[in-house]
Write a protein that holds these residues in place. Structure first.
Motif, PDB file in Angstrom:
ATOM      1  N   LEU A   4       0.831  -1.210   0.000  1.00 34.20           N
ATOM      2  CA  LEU A   4       0.000   0.000   0.000  1.00 34.20           C
ATOM      3  C   LEU A   4       0.863   1.256   0.000  1.00 34.20           C
ATOM      4  N   GLN A   5       1.923   1.258   0.785  1.00 32.96           N
ATOM      5  CA  GLN A   5       2.830   2.409   0.809  1.00 32.96           C
ATOM      6  C   GLN A   5       3.466   2.635  -0.558  1.00 32.96           C
ATOM      7  N   ALA A   6       3.852   1.562  -1.229  1.00 31.94           N
ATOM      8  CA  ALA A   6       4.449   1.673  -2.565  1.00 31.94           C
ATOM      9  C   ALA A   6       3.447   2.262  -3.554  1.00 31.94           C
ATOM     10  N   ILE A   7       2.194   1.834  -3.476  1.00 30.53           N
ATOM     11  CA  ILE A   7       1.160   2.342  -4.372  1.00 30.53           C
ATOM     12  C   ILE A   7       0.925   3.830  -4.131  1.00 30.53           C
ATOM     13  N   ILE A   8       0.868   4.227  -2.851  1.00 32.32           N
ATOM     14  CA  ILE A   8       0.647   5.643  -2.526  1.00 32.32           C
ATOM     15  C   ILE A   8       1.794   6.498  -3.044  1.00 32.32           C
ATOM     16  N   LEU A   9       3.026   6.048  -2.843  1.00 41.25           N
ATOM     17  CA  LEU A   9       4.178   6.803  -3.349  1.00 41.25           C
ATOM     18  C   LEU A   9       4.145   6.898  -4.874  1.00 41.25           C
ATOM     19  N   ALA A  10       3.738   5.824  -5.533  1.00 40.53           N
ATOM     20  CA  ALA A  10       3.664   5.833  -6.999  1.00 40.53           C
ATOM     21  C   ALA A  10       2.573   6.784  -7.489  1.00 40.53           C
ATOM     22  N   ILE A  11       1.452   6.844  -6.777  1.00 41.62           N
ATOM     23  CA  ILE A  11       0.386   7.782  -7.128  1.00 41.62           C
ATOM     24  C   ILE A  11       0.893   9.216  -6.989  1.00 41.62           C
ATOM     25  N   VAL A  12       1.598   9.489  -5.889  1.00 46.34           N
ATOM     26  CA  VAL A  12       2.158  10.826  -5.668  1.00 46.34           C
ATOM     27  C   VAL A  12       3.154  11.174  -6.769  1.00 46.34           C
ATOM     28  N   PHE A  29       7.323  13.938   1.832  1.00 46.22           N
ATOM     29  CA  PHE A  29       6.319  14.188   2.859  1.00 46.22           C
ATOM     30  C   PHE A  29       5.389  12.990   3.015  1.00 46.22           C
ATOM     31  N   ALA A  30       4.999  12.397   1.889  1.00 44.58           N
ATOM     32  CA  ALA A  30       4.102  11.238   1.948  1.00 44.58           C
ATOM     33  C   ALA A  30       4.758  10.093   2.716  1.00 44.58           C
ATOM     34  N   ALA A  31       6.043   9.848   2.445  1.00 46.89           N
ATOM     35  CA  ALA A  31       6.757   8.780   3.142  1.00 46.89           C
ATOM     36  C   ALA A  31       6.852   9.071   4.633  1.00 46.89           C
ATOM     37  N   ASN A  32       7.123  10.338   4.962  1.00 48.67           N
ATOM     38  CA  ASN A  32       7.227  10.729   6.363  1.00 48.67           C
ATOM     39  C   ASN A  32       5.883  10.587   7.074  1.00 48.67           C
ATOM     40  N   LEU A  33       4.819  11.002   6.395  1.00 48.16           N
ATOM     41  CA  LEU A  33       3.480  10.944   6.980  1.00 48.16           C
ATOM     42  C   LEU A  33       3.047   9.498   7.230  1.00 48.16           C
ATOM     43  N   MET A  34       3.516   8.591   6.377  1.00 45.47           N
ATOM     44  CA  MET A  34       3.175   7.174   6.552  1.00 45.47           C
ATOM     45  C   MET A  34       4.099   6.474   7.555  1.00 45.47           C
ATOM     46  N   LYS A  43      14.858   5.304  -0.988  1.00 44.36           N
ATOM     47  CA  LYS A  43      15.390   6.371  -1.841  1.00 44.36           C
ATOM     48  C   LYS A  43      15.520   5.904  -3.291  1.00 44.36           C
ATOM     49  N   MET A  44      15.994   4.685  -3.467  1.00 42.09           N
ATOM     50  CA  MET A  44      16.140   4.141  -4.819  1.00 42.09           C
ATOM     51  C   MET A  44      14.770   3.933  -5.468  1.00 42.09           C
ATOM     52  N   PHE A  45      13.798   3.470  -4.701  1.00 44.58           N
ATOM     53  CA  PHE A  45      12.449   3.245  -5.217  1.00 44.58           C
ATOM     54  C   PHE A  45      11.844   4.544  -5.721  1.00 44.58           C
ATOM     55  N   GLN A  46      12.015   5.616  -4.963  1.00 43.84           N
ATOM     56  CA  GLN A  46      11.439   6.900  -5.356  1.00 43.84           C
ATOM     57  C   GLN A  46      12.021   7.412  -6.671  1.00 43.84           C
ATOM     58  N   VAL A  47      13.263   7.058  -6.950  1.00 44.92           N
ATOM     59  CA  VAL A  47      13.885   7.432  -8.218  1.00 44.92           C
ATOM     60  C   VAL A  47      13.460   6.474  -9.330  1.00 44.92           C
ATOM     61  N   SER A  48      13.444   5.190  -9.036  1.00 46.94           N
ATOM     62  CA  SER A  48      13.231   4.180 -10.081  1.00 46.94           C
ATOM     63  C   SER A  48      11.816   4.205 -10.645  1.00 46.94           C
ATOM     64  N   ILE A  49      10.822   4.632  -9.854  1.00 49.30           N
ATOM     65  CA  ILE A  49       9.453   4.652 -10.389  1.00 49.30           C
ATOM     66  C   ILE A  49       9.227   5.809 -11.359  1.00 49.30           C
ATOM     67  N   GLN A  50      10.231   6.652 -11.505  1.00 51.12           N
ATOM     68  CA  GLN A  50      10.158   7.668 -12.554  1.00 51.12           C
ATOM     69  C   GLN A  50      10.107   7.021 -13.932  1.00 51.12           C
ATOM     70  N   PHE A  51      10.608   5.803 -14.024  1.00 50.54           N
ATOM     71  CA  PHE A  51      10.589   5.095 -15.307  1.00 50.54           C
ATOM     72  C   PHE A  51       9.155   4.947 -15.809  1.00 50.54           C
ATOM     73  N   ASN A 227       5.977   1.193 -10.802  1.00 46.83           N
ATOM     74  CA  ASN A 227       6.109   1.754 -12.145  1.00 46.83           C
ATOM     75  C   ASN A 227       4.790   1.705 -12.921  1.00 46.83           C
ATOM     76  N   VAL A 228       4.014   0.655 -12.739  1.00 43.66           N
ATOM     77  CA  VAL A 228       2.714   0.557 -13.417  1.00 43.66           C
ATOM     78  C   VAL A 228       1.771   1.649 -12.924  1.00 43.66           C
ATOM     79  N   VAL A 229       1.700   1.818 -11.615  1.00 43.62           N
ATOM     80  CA  VAL A 229       0.817   2.845 -11.042  1.00 43.62           C
ATOM     81  C   VAL A 229       1.284   4.241 -11.455  1.00 43.62           C
ATOM     82  N   ALA A 230       2.593   4.490 -11.393  1.00 45.37           N
ATOM     83  CA  ALA A 230       3.130   5.793 -11.798  1.00 45.37           C
ATOM     84  C   ALA A 230       2.804   6.085 -13.258  1.00 45.37           C
ATOM     85  N   PHE A 231       2.875   5.062 -14.115  1.00 46.56           N
ATOM     86  CA  PHE A 231       2.551   5.213 -15.537  1.00 46.56           C
ATOM     87  C   PHE A 231       1.093   5.655 -15.725  1.00 46.56           C
ATOM     88  N   ILE A 232       0.173   4.962 -15.089  1.00 47.99           N
ATOM     89  CA  ILE A 232      -1.260   5.249 -15.252  1.00 47.99           C
ATOM     90  C   ILE A 232      -1.590   6.650 -14.741  1.00 47.99           C
TER      91      ILE A 232
END
Length: 272
Positions: A4-12, A29-34, A43-51, A227-232
């Motif tokens: 769920l946290q990964a999905i929320i970060l990808a939506i953001v 902020f989203a990561a801190n709030l969660m 940190k790597m995840f937040q960069v890699s979902i830019q793909f 990456n799928v969620v970030a894409f959509i």
């Protein structure tokens, strides 16, 4: 990090990457709030979902990206991305150090918001309505403007759009070229972060990004899902942003940044 946290970060990420409001600030902020603990994988995840987000640009503008008769388009992107590649490589460690400084990032949100309040008044007579009318020199200048976003909280989108408007582009043309420029820029950052960069230097277990992803099935799932969620979400954001920008300009985004930035400053200085 759970699913769920990964999905929320990808939506953001998808919502904010192409808006002039700083995806870095919002994901932090989203990561801190969660209540997520800062980690190398986070940190790597937040960069890699830019793909996923850059794939949304390619999909939304596929005719532009696969029009091989327009070679100048590729030249412009190639030259425009060079400043960010060079400076990003030189200052990578310093940029990473600031990523954990939420007060500095929040301050940049406020400062950038103040700038956006006046942008529409500064550039009232654009002369370039399409990327094809723009020279390679102007593309390179926009590329240097993009480098301002190396300070987390500035917003790559805001910096490159304003850079485009300084070169005579309309808001629509500047925003679209910002989208186009994001593809080689963020692709290079993602490839570097996943395959080249060693995360956690100086710790007992430094590791390449792809090794962190492949460490277990859960990490693989998070990377794929993110990456799928970030894409959509990015696809939707891209389609909506141009019409909103043409209708309302930059001022609403400026006020948004100022309000959110002040809130975050209070939050991180008084409650953290």
């Amino acid at each position: 990090m759970d699913t769920l946290q990964a999905i929320i970060l990808a939506i953001v990420e998808g919502l904010t990457e192409f808006l002039p409001i700083s995806s870095t600030a919002h994901m932090g902020f989203a990561a801190n709030l969660m209540g997520m603990e800062e980690s190398e994988f986070l940190k790597m995840f937040q960069v890699s979902i830019q793909f996923g987000a850059i794939l949304a640009v390619v999909a939304a503008y596929w005719k532009k990206f696969f029009d091989f008769s327009n070679l100048k388009f590729y030249y412009k992107l190639g030259f425009a991305v060079l400043p960010a590649l060079g400076l990003g490589f030189l200052f990578d460690d310093k940029i990473e150090a600031v990523l954990g400084n939420q007060v500095a990032i929040s301050s940049m949100l406020v400062l950038g918001g103040i700038v956006l309040l006046f942008v529409d008044n500064w550039f009232k007579n654009p002369v370039i309505h399409d990327e094809k009318e723009m020279s390679i020199k102007k593309a390179v200048i926009i590329g240097f403007w993009q480098c301002l976003a190396m300070m987390p909280g500035t917003s790559r989108s805001a910096a490159s759009i304003i850079g485009g408007m300084t070169q005579g582009l309309t808001r629509k043309a500047a925003a679209e070229f910002s989208f186009f420029l994001a593809v080689p820029t963020m692709l290079a950052v993602t490839v570097y972060s996943v395959f080249v960069k060693t995360w956690g230097k100086g710790t007992p277990n430094p590791m390449k990004g792809y090794k962190m992803i492949m460490a277990d099935n859960h990490h693989i799932l998070l990377f794929f899902l993110g990456n799928v969620v970030a894409f959509i979400v990015a696809w939707i954001a891209i389609k909506s942003f141009i019409s909103l920008l043409n209708k309302y300009g930059f001022k609403p985004w400026g006020w948004y940044r100022i309000i959110v930035g002040i809130f975050l400053l209070i939050y991180f200085t008084q409650f953290q």
